[in-house]
Design a protein around this motif. Structure first.
Motif, PDB file in Angstrom:
ATOM      1  N   LYS A 183      28.942  46.466  49.051  1.00 57.90           N
ATOM      2  CA  LYS A 183      30.190  47.071  49.486  1.00 57.90           C
ATOM      3  C   LYS A 183      31.364  46.470  48.720  1.00 57.90           C
ATOM      4  N   GLN A 184      32.157  47.338  48.132  1.00 57.00           N
ATOM      5  CA  GLN A 184      33.341  46.897  47.408  1.00 57.00           C
ATOM      6  C   GLN A 184      34.551  46.979  48.331  1.00 57.00           C
ATOM      7  N   LEU A 185      35.155  45.835  48.609  1.00 58.10           N
ATOM      8  CA  LEU A 185      36.324  45.813  49.481  1.00 58.10           C
ATOM      9  C   LEU A 185      37.547  46.299  48.721  1.00 58.10           C
ATOM     10  N   VAL A 213      34.416  33.484  52.047  1.00 57.32           N
ATOM     11  CA  VAL A 213      33.536  34.311  51.209  1.00 57.32           C
ATOM     12  C   VAL A 213      34.376  35.328  50.443  1.00 57.32           C
ATOM     13  N   THR A 214      35.297  35.979  51.158  1.00 58.34           N
ATOM     14  CA  THR A 214      36.199  36.937  50.506  1.00 58.34           C
ATOM     15  C   THR A 214      37.136  36.222  49.547  1.00 58.34           C
ATOM     16  N   LEU A 215      37.561  35.018  49.904  1.00 57.63           N
ATOM     17  CA  LEU A 215      38.401  34.216  49.006  1.00 57.63           C
ATOM     18  C   LEU A 215      37.686  33.996  47.673  1.00 57.63           C
ATOM     19  N   SER A 216      36.408  33.637  47.731  1.00 57.47           N
ATOM     20  CA  SER A 216      35.634  33.414  46.507  1.00 57.47           C
ATOM     21  C   SER A 216      35.517  34.692  45.682  1.00 57.47           C
ATOM     22  N   ARG A 217      35.292  35.812  46.363  1.00 63.43           N
ATOM     23  CA  ARG A 217      35.182  37.092  45.653  1.00 63.43           C
ATOM     24  C   ARG A 217      36.510  37.461  44.991  1.00 63.43           C
TER      25      ARG A 217
END
Length: 361
Positions: free
Chosen positions: A36-38, A53-57
């Motif tokens: 899934k691409q946020l 996790v989102t921070l790393s992405r």
């Protein structure tokens, strides 16, 4: 009667099937979440909620050199800006082998123990031959990496120090939006990285070890002019006396430098990242610095100067990127390289020809 063949030593003997230790539902959920691409809005929302996790992405996104990722990365940074700037930024440098990673782990653990949320942005040098990096900082920081109030992000320096420095500064903004109140930036420890990091942090800490030379040798190293404090690491065991002597010599050297604009007087101290001795004193020194510069308003002044500096650096970086990605320049560059190698044209004339062709468009 024919004798049956002797079984090979490599034959696998039928045993007990190992139990399935994977939860397939969780595996499927993980695969879906990875695919899934946020959107940029979803990324910002999750970062502000403290989702590492989102921070790393998001940091991976802004580090990407793919042209299609630039617009989305800028949207994420813009969305995080209102939540940024509520932290203190500490740069830590020192030659390879001085114990930066071990020190940062001990220092970071002390900060989390007193209620701080710590983000460590470590820049590892890239090989000019293989273009690879080890990214071993998280491996060394075994305890800090497991701390729920700490976040460690190693990045490769790559070929362009300016580009990495810019992305590191943008990573700081994302970490601040994620709720980290203390940002530690570890430099490569060689070359111009110290200058780049000094321009994005509030406090610059220089790690030293004993036996690095007398005060005259210290004065010759320009990096000391940037340091707000010097810490002689590895002051343990038989090395304690040598570390104390080095402390005295560096304090003498520091008195010979002109006064800092901040009004702060740098000082040298000793510590042992291994025994944790002196780690608390380092934080007390940094706290005293911030108390001073916030009271005399130098803190805000330095942040404003840094913003202007990084505006100019960003312009320079984009101009450079635009030049080297220009289709006509890509074609002509190889031709001019060969002409220079064959002494058919001087390097300066070739450069001017390329620049003139670029600015014609």
């Amino acid at each position: 009667m024919k004798t049956p063949p002797t079984p090979s030593a490599l034959t696998e003997i039928q045993g007990i099937e190992p139990p399935n230790i994977l939860n397939q539902a969780v595996v499927n959920q993980y695969k879906v979440s990875r695919k899934k691409q946020l959107s940029s809005e979803e990324m910002v929302s999750k970062i502000v909620q403290g989702d590492t996790v989102t921070l790393s992405r998001a940091i991976t996104l802004i580090e990407s050199t793919h042209p299609n990722h630039l617009a989305k990365a800028n949207e994420v940074i813009k969305g995080c800006l209102p939540y940024a700037n509520a932290s203190v930024r500490i740069g830590i440098t020192g030659v390879p082998g001085v114990g930066k990673s071990t020190f940062i782990e001990a220092f970071g653990k002390h900060l989390t123990s007193i209620g701080k949320k710590v983000a460590v942005l470590a820049v590892d040098p890239s090989s000019t031959l293989s273009h690879g990096s080890i990214l071993g900082d998280k491996t060394r920081m075994e305890e800090l990496v497991k701390d729920e109030n700490a976040y460690i992000r190693p990045s490769a320096s790559g070929e362009s120090l300016g580009g990495v420095a810019r992305k590191t500064r943008e990573s700081i903004i994302l970490c601040e939006a994620c709720g980290f109140d203390t940002i530690i930036v570890e430099t490569v420890g060689v070359g111009q990285s110290e200058t780049a990091v000094h321009s994005m942090v509030d406090f610059f800490l220089l790690l030293k070890i004993s036996g690095a030379g007398d005060e005259l040798q210290g004065i010759k190293r320009g990096i000391m002019e940037m340091a707000d404090a010097i810490v002689i690491n590895k002051a343990d065991g038989d090395n304690i006396a040598k570390a104390k002597l080095a402390k005295t010599e560096f304090n003498r050297a520091l008195h010979l430098f002109p006064a800092k604009k901040s009004g702060w007087t740098p000082m040298a101290s000793t510590c042992s990242a291994y025994t944790k001795a002196g780690i608390e004193d380092v934080w007390n020194t940094i706290s005293a610095y911030f108390e001073l510069v916030k009271n005399n308003h130098y803190f805000e002044e330095k942040r404003q100067e840094q913003n202007q500096f990084w505006m100019m650096e960003t312009i320079n970086e984009h101009l450079k990127s635009s030049f080297y990605n220009h289709p006509e320049i890509v074609r002509l560059l190889e031709e001019n390289k060969k002409a220079v190698q064959n002494n058919e044209i001087s390097p300066f004339a070739a450069a001017m020809n390329l620049l003139q062709r670029y600015f014609k468009d």
